[in-house]
Design an enzyme around this catalytic site. Structure first.
Site, PDB file in Angstrom:
ATOM      1  N   SER A  13      44.907  31.174  39.632  1.00 14.35           N
ATOM      2  CA  SER A  13      43.682  31.970  39.689  1.00 14.35           C
ATOM      3  C   SER A  13      44.016  33.461  39.624  1.00 14.35           C
ATOM      4  CB  SER A  13      42.873  31.611  40.932  1.00 14.35           C
ATOM      5  OG  SER A  13      41.575  32.137  40.872  1.00 14.35           O
TER       6      SER A  13
ATOM      7  N   ASP B 292      38.557  36.553  36.043  1.00 12.96           N
ATOM      8  CA  ASP B 292      39.953  36.474  36.452  1.00 12.96           C
ATOM      9  C   ASP B 292      40.744  35.616  35.461  1.00 12.96           C
ATOM     10  OD1 ASP B 292      38.962  33.994  37.178  1.00 12.96           O
ATOM     11  OD2 ASP B 292      40.018  33.922  39.094  1.00 12.96           O
TER      12      ASP B 292
ATOM     13  N   ASP C 105      41.990  32.611  35.125  1.00 11.42           N
ATOM     14  CA  ASP C 105      41.553  31.269  34.720  1.00 11.42           C
ATOM     15  C   ASP C 105      40.042  31.191  34.554  1.00 11.42           C
ATOM     16  OD1 ASP C 105      41.146  31.410  37.524  1.00 11.42           O
ATOM     17  OD2 ASP C 105      41.142  29.229  37.669  1.00 11.42           O
TER      18      ASP C 105
ATOM     19  N   ASP D 279      37.438  31.335  36.455  1.00 11.30           N
ATOM     20  CA  ASP D 279      36.488  30.653  37.335  1.00 11.30           C
ATOM     21  C   ASP D 279      35.723  31.669  38.176  1.00 11.30           C
ATOM     22  OD1 ASP D 279      38.615  31.313  39.016  1.00 11.30           O
ATOM     23  OD2 ASP D 279      38.695  29.366  40.004  1.00 11.30           O
TER      24      ASP D 279
END
Length: 655
Positions: free
Chosen positions: A190, A345, A347, A349
């Site tokens: 993340s 961010d 990834d 999410d």
């Protein structure tokens, strides 16, 4: 006893190496498959780098409910790890250690997951063989870890779907459902620092694993003691399938259904709404930028940050909740006269926002404010469109975590909707979405995930619960159930529409937020966290958790404690009557209406504090602008004082 074993034993006796570290080193060297392991340990022992060895080996990286997460590049990079310098200056091999993200732990995790899936198939008499969908972000070693995961899974008799390149976490969640995979894996850490990586597991519903699967998978993974395995016969090995443009197109078609007023969106673009978007070197631009194009939004991307780079070289941290991470995007917004900055961010999410206020300045919005604006707009628009009515409002639901603003609960309550609160972690929101799907008639469920969005909405309104939107204060949101995790791509689409709505009314987004505050009450939150890294840091965090549980404060910042709720030891039910799982979190309610939640992070070496305060208008009334301005200043000061008190209290507890 070998010379290395003797030196390890002597270091334990001298108190420079933890006994657990020595034990884990011996086990890795006995069971591991790579010469890099012994070479790296020997070099670190020669250098007497005991702190580094303790950080790498004080425990075995446990496969928890969130999977794995840890350092993939050590504080010290050994010669064996460095090898031949790779692109972007990355070492050739990941960090050696039982407490690190590396090939050893990736192999163990995949072997364990495969074993669980095979057992699950056998227990439930499911046809065929299990399959796993895998995605990865742009971090160091993400592609390598994905290739190894696919190889281990296929060689152990499981079919695999992998993407042609980096893809976001929410697209993985969607694609698990799209291809009817038995499970999903995303290789990501993340918004953690560049030296970290992780391995997050999803089940067949597209949500992160919860009980009973979580405990079952954890047990299988933690029982695997080596990265060595015997592949099944070649004719029983799994098939690896690559997912590309068709999978992207299916996801984007669903994202398009999030828009509630296409004519208004088109009009806002014609009226000069301008957006700046940045993926902060991650996966966000792969889907979010084409979606903004598709919907007709005028936007500029930050070119330097659209380069996929696991070093995240233009920011201190690739976390869109931090002002610094949005600095380049805000500078571009000033240059272009943009109304809004949207950042995702690595990834994709999570999503952060900066919006131009009435004074013409770019203002960073919190995750609570972003989620509340989405809820405020979507509830109003769905009521105006006749989707939410007095007759069906009780079937409409906002789902949020316990540490997310109560403004969203106030919005739901005022319109006769439910607001369901879960523990921190989107997996619990995903679990609720699974519950609502399971409440549909069996014949409907059979093809539910491939039914068009309008039809699924009508089915949920008739037979179950219609999920309007939801999320968590840590910048994660969603507005549909076709993704069972927080969705930065979906949030980009939804929030761009919120900005279009504000523009259509001649308001800034900050004005729109004040309108919500005036109507539903002013809610303010302040989050703080304290970082304690390494073995010593983990011990300090545990001491604090034990201290708060055993000796909660009697007062805080001059206010008596009215009560405490210990979610680790007490049993609580949510508004739907479902038992909330146990978690290390203490909620402290103060007599003056403020409250503090304390919980250790499940993914980072931090202990987190969440502080809340609110002021509600009299029944049937709303705040004037002058009243709201005064209330904002007073409430902010009260939370600043509370955070000062919390930090002093932590110091005393650790002293």
């Amino acid at each position: 006893m070998s010379d290395l074993s003797l030196r390890l034993s002597q270091a334990v006796q001298a108190g420079t190496l933890l006994a657990s570290s020595a034990k884990n080193i011996e086990q890795l060297l006995a069971r591991g498959s790579s010469p890099t392991y012994a070479e790296s340990v020997t070099e670190l022992v020669d250098r007497q780098a005991w702190d580094e060895l303790n950080d790498r080996f004080f425990k075995t990286l446990a496969f928890g409910t969130g999977g794995l997460r840890g350092r993939t590049i050590g504080k010290i990079v050994t010669v064996a790890e460095h090898g031949v310098t790779q692109a972007l200056g990355r070492p050739e091999r990941p960090c050696v250690g039982t407490n690190s993200m590396n090939y050893y732990n990736i192999s163990r995790a995949t072997q364990g997951l495969v074993a669980y899936l095979k057992e699950w198939f056998a227990k439930n008499n499911l046809p065929g063989r299990p399959s796993i969908a895998i995605a990865h972000d742009t971090r160091h070693f993400s592609k390598d870890f994905t290739e190894l995961t696919a190889k281990v899974a296929a060689e152990n008799g499981v079919d695999v779907f992998v993407f042609s390149g980096p893809r976001s976490t929410p697209q993985l969640s969607f694609s698990v459902r799209l291809v009817n995979a038995s499970a999903g894996i995303v290789i990501t850490a993340s918004h953690n620092p560049p030296h970290d990586n992780g391995y997050k597991v999803y089940f067949s519903d597209g949500a992160q694993v919860v009980e009973p699967h979580a405990s079952g998978i954890i047990a299988k993974v933690n029982a695997v003691e080596s990265d060595v395995y015997e592949p099944v016969a070649s004719d029983k090995q799994g098939v690896i399938t690559v997912l590309g443009r068709e999978a992207d197109g299916a996801y984007m078609e669903r994202l398009e259904t999030l828009v509630l007023d296409r004519p208004m969106v088109a009009e806002a673009a014609r009226n000069g709404l301008k957006i700046v978007f940045t993926s902060i070197h991650g996966t966000g631009g792969i889907i979010s930028k084409p979606m903004l194009d598709r919907l007709g939004f005028c936007y500029h991307a930050v070119p330097e940050q659209e380069v996929e780079d696991g070093r995240f070289p233009t920011v201190k941290s690739p976390n869109p909740e931090n002002a610094e991470a949005l600095a380049m995007a805000i500078a571009l917004a000033e240059k272009e006269g943009a109304d809004l900055v949207i950042a995702t961010d690595p990834d994709c999410d999570r999503m952060g926002v900066a919006a131009r206020n009435g004074s013409g300045q770019m203002e960073l919005l919190t995750g609570n404010q972003i989620g509340s604006l989405m809820a405020y707009y979507r509830v109003q628009k769905l009521i105006a469109n006749g989707v939410i009515t007095p007759a069906n409002a009780a079937r409409c639901v906002i789902v949020k975590t316990l540490v997310t603003t109560d403004l969203q609960k106030a919005i739901a309550d005022k319109h006769g909707m439910r607001c369901v609160e879960t523990l921190t972690g989107f997996k619990y929101i995903g679990e609720k979405l699974g519950k609502y799907e399971a409440a549909l008639p069996a014949d409907v469920r059979a093809n539910y995930r491939h039914t068009c969005e309008l039809d699924t909405r009508n089915l949920r309104l008739e037979h179950s619960s219609y999920y309007v939107c939801g999320g968590e204060e840590s910048y994660g949101y969603s507005a549909a159930d076709f993704v069972r995790d927080k969705d930065g791509n979906g949030a980009t689409v939804v929030f761009a529409e919120v900005a279009a709505y504000a523009k259509s009314r001649g308001l800034t987004l900050v004005d729109l937020l004040d309108e919500a505050y005036s109507t539903y009450g002013f809610y303010l939150e302040k989050n703080g966290s304290l970082t304690f890294e390494g073995a010593d840091g983990a011990a300090k965090i545990q001491r604090l958790v034990d201290s708060y549980a055993g000796q909660p404060p009697a007062s805080a910042d001059g206010s008596a404690v009215a009560g405490t709720r210990n979610f680790a030891t007490e049993t609580f039910q949510d508004v739907e009557g479902d038992t909330i799982p146990k978690e290390k979190m203490l909620m402290i309610d103060l007599a003056d209406g403020r409250r503090v939640a304390v919980r250790p992070s499940g993914t980072e070496p931090k202990i987190k504090f969440y502080m809340f305060a609110r002021r509600a208008p009299a029944a049937g009334q709303s705040f004037s602008q002058a009243e709201l301005a005064a209330i904002k200043a007073e409430v902010k000061a009260s939370l600043d004082r509370l955070w000062t008190w919390v930090q002093a209290d932590v110091e005393q507890r650790l002293a």
